[in-house]
Design a protein around this motif. Structure first.
Motif, PDB file in Angstrom:
ATOM      1  N   UNK A  58       0.826  -1.209   0.000  1.00 27.37           N
ATOM      2  CA  UNK A  58       0.000   0.000   0.000  1.00 27.37           C
ATOM      3  C   UNK A  58       0.861   1.261   0.000  1.00 27.37           C
ATOM      4  N   UNK A  59       1.971   1.205   0.747  1.00 27.32           N
ATOM      5  CA  UNK A  59       2.875   2.358   0.768  1.00 27.32           C
ATOM      6  C   UNK A  59       3.470   2.603  -0.612  1.00 27.32           C
ATOM      7  N   UNK A  60       3.871   1.508  -1.290  1.00 23.31           N
ATOM      8  CA  UNK A  60       4.421   1.651  -2.639  1.00 23.31           C
ATOM      9  C   UNK A  60       3.386   2.235  -3.590  1.00 23.31           C
ATOM     10  N   UNK A  61       2.116   1.792  -3.448  1.00 25.83           N
ATOM     11  CA  UNK A  61       1.066   2.325  -4.310  1.00 25.83           C
ATOM     12  C   UNK A  61       0.858   3.810  -4.052  1.00 25.83           C
ATOM     13  N   UNK A  62       0.879   4.193  -2.758  1.00 23.08           N
ATOM     14  CA  UNK A  62       0.729   5.622  -2.429  1.00 23.08           C
ATOM     15  C   UNK A  62       1.883   6.425  -3.004  1.00 23.08           C
ATOM     16  N   UNK A  63       3.092   5.855  -2.882  1.00 24.35           N
ATOM     17  CA  UNK A  63       4.265   6.549  -3.411  1.00 24.35           C
ATOM     18  C   UNK A  63       4.185   6.695  -4.925  1.00 24.35           C
ATOM     19  N   UNK A  64       3.749   5.605  -5.604  1.00 27.80           N
ATOM     20  CA  UNK A  64       3.616   5.675  -7.061  1.00 27.80           C
ATOM     21  C   UNK A  64       2.555   6.679  -7.467  1.00 27.80           C
ATOM     22  N   UNK A  65       1.425   6.661  -6.723  1.00 27.68           N
ATOM     23  CA  UNK A  65       0.367   7.624  -7.023  1.00 27.68           C
ATOM     24  C   UNK A  65       0.822   9.050  -6.806  1.00 27.68           C
ATOM     25  N   UNK A  66       1.570   9.254  -5.745  1.00 36.02           N
ATOM     26  CA  UNK A  66       2.083  10.598  -5.465  1.00 36.02           C
ATOM     27  C   UNK A  66       3.070  11.032  -6.530  1.00 36.02           C
ATOM     28  N   UNK A  67       3.927  10.076  -6.959  1.00 39.85           N
ATOM     29  CA  UNK A  67       4.910  10.406  -7.992  1.00 39.85           C
ATOM     30  C   UNK A  67       4.220  10.716  -9.315  1.00 39.85           C
ATOM     31  N   UNK A  68       3.191   9.937  -9.659  1.00 40.88           N
ATOM     32  CA  UNK A  68       2.443  10.186 -10.895  1.00 40.88           C
ATOM     33  C   UNK A  68       1.782  11.558 -10.863  1.00 40.88           C
ATOM     34  N   UNK A  69       1.206  11.909  -9.713  1.00 43.97           N
ATOM     35  CA  UNK A  69       0.559  13.217  -9.588  1.00 43.97           C
ATOM     36  C   UNK A  69       1.581  14.345  -9.702  1.00 43.97           C
TER      37      UNK A  69
ATOM     38  N   UNK B  20       4.380  14.152 -11.426  1.00 43.20           N
ATOM     39  CA  UNK B  20       4.736  14.225 -12.840  1.00 43.20           C
ATOM     40  C   UNK B  20       3.663  14.958 -13.634  1.00 43.20           C
ATOM     41  N   UNK B  21       2.396  14.671 -13.319  1.00 47.34           N
ATOM     42  CA  UNK B  21       1.295  15.334 -14.023  1.00 47.34           C
ATOM     43  C   UNK B  21       1.320  16.834 -13.774  1.00 47.34           C
ATOM     44  N   UNK B  22       1.504  17.225 -12.539  1.00 44.15           N
ATOM     45  CA  UNK B  22       1.560  18.658 -12.211  1.00 44.15           C
ATOM     46  C   UNK B  22       2.725  19.332 -12.926  1.00 44.15           C
ATOM     47  N   UNK B  23       3.864  18.649 -12.945  1.00 44.62           N
ATOM     48  CA  UNK B  23       5.031  19.212 -13.631  1.00 44.62           C
ATOM     49  C   UNK B  23       4.744  19.362 -15.122  1.00 44.62           C
ATOM     50  N   UNK B  24       4.121  18.333 -15.721  1.00 46.80           N
ATOM     51  CA  UNK B  24       3.807  18.395 -17.153  1.00 46.80           C
ATOM     52  C   UNK B  24       2.897  19.579 -17.446  1.00 46.80           C
ATOM     53  N   UNK B  25       1.829  19.720 -16.687  1.00 41.87           N
ATOM     54  CA  UNK B  25       0.866  20.797 -16.943  1.00 41.87           C
ATOM     55  C   UNK B  25       1.541  22.161 -16.837  1.00 41.87           C
ATOM     56  N   UNK B  26       2.372  22.328 -15.817  1.00 35.09           N
ATOM     57  CA  UNK B  26       3.065  23.611 -15.634  1.00 35.09           C
ATOM     58  C   UNK B  26       4.016  23.896 -16.784  1.00 35.09           C
TER      59      UNK B  26
END
Length: 331
Positions: free
Chosen positions: A38-49, A51-57
């Protein structure tokens, strides 16, 4: 006898205790593994978010910079920056939600259109009056057939090249001819082909986008397209395409040899069949680099049919070409 029973009871108790401890240990280990998962999933989700924020900016910042270049009429620099922005999008597809992907694709298409419109306004217009249809079936003298076809193709090619220079890579109303267009003529430009019958077209290079409308019994091979290919009203044809996105409308009985980095889309289509991209020509590697497409990501057999809503049954409107029936030689 009593001593034996006591020993047996003691052994049973010890065995039961050991079994309970093993179960508790396994349960504890399973809890730890689940917590780590679950921690790895949270970390992956946080990392994906992130990356998404960085892309949009970054995408918004680069888009604003390109629009400023357009306002200043710095067209070539704007085109170069747009190509880099397209590559940035291609590299970000894996973690972008579909909504963000569509928004970015639409924004890039507007930039491409604005650049080409600005180029057209800056370039003096010439009238293009090529209207005649050259039909291969009109050649009756077998002795002179090859020479006549060569002259006809040369005339058409000259007319097409004239149109490319003056009207932004568009040509139409051709029949029964073979045309080859070079990388220098189409690189990072929009290309439109319309109302073609019984034609063989070779587009070498890396166009910015490709629009195909009203093609009948044609064979079209195109180098890697940086953004989108749009197909409308195509019948009994063979298309060999590499692109970031493919959208096909009102098309039937057509084969598509495809490299596409997102999922292809069909709508109001029937008899569409797909296979992997198989064309090769001198300079293709350089065109892949210019296009910014990922050669290792190909969703050729992932097709979304907008007219087929079932999630349990495959769409009847498209199929995969069997391997033994696929073409690999095109010349």
């Amino acid at each position: 006898m009593a001593a034996v029973e006591d020993r047996e009871n003691s052994f049973t108790d010890e065995n039961n205790c050991s079994t309970v401890q093993e179960r508790l240990s396994k349960r504890h280990q399973a809890r730890q593994e689940e917590a780590e998962r679950r921690k790895e999933e949270r970390d992956r989700g946080s990392l994906t978010e992130e990356k998404r924020d960085y892309f949009i900016t970054e995408f918004s910042r680069e888009k604003a910079a390109i629009e400023a270049l357009l306002s200043a009429q710095e067209l070539e620099q704007a085109a170069s920056q747009t190509a880099l922005l397209q590559k940035f999008l291609n590299d970000s597809i894996l973690f972008l939600p579909s909504y963000d992907l569509r928004q970015a694709q639409a924004a890039l298409q507007k930039l491409h259109t604005a650049i080409n419109d600005a180029r057209g306004e800056a370039r003096p217009k010439k009238k293009f009056a090529f209207k005649a249809r050259t039909k291969a079936t009109d050649v009756k003298d077998v002795t002179h057939a090859n020479a006549d076809a060569t002259h006809a193709n040369a005339d058409v090619t000259d007319a097409v090249h004239e149109r490319i220079e003056t009207e932004q890579c568009t040509f139409s109303n051709l029949s029964g001819v073979t045309v080859t267009i070079t990388a220098q003529e189409v690189s990072q430009r929009d290309v439109l082909l319309s109302h073609l019958e019984d034609c063989r077209v070779r587009l070498q290079g890396a166009p910015s986008s490709l629009h195909l409308k009203h093609l009948q019994r044609c064979e079209l091979l195109c180098g890697p397209v940086s953004s989108s290919v749009f197909v409308d009203h195509c019948e009994q044809s063979v298309l060999v395409l590499a692109c970031q996105q493919l959208r096909t409308h009102n098309t039937k009985d057509t084969q598509v040899y495809l490299h596409v980095t997102s999922r292809a889309i069909i709508e109001d289509c029937s008899g569409v069949s797909v296979a992997p991209f198989t064309w090769s020509y001198s300079g293709l590697d350089q065109d892949w680099t210019v296009s910014g497409l990922d050669r290792n990501r190909n969703n050729w057999n992932h097709v979304d049919d907008f007219n087929w809503l079932s999630t349990t049954e495959a769409s009847p409107n498209w199929t995969v070409i069997p391997e033994e029936e696929r073409r690999s030689e095109w010349e």
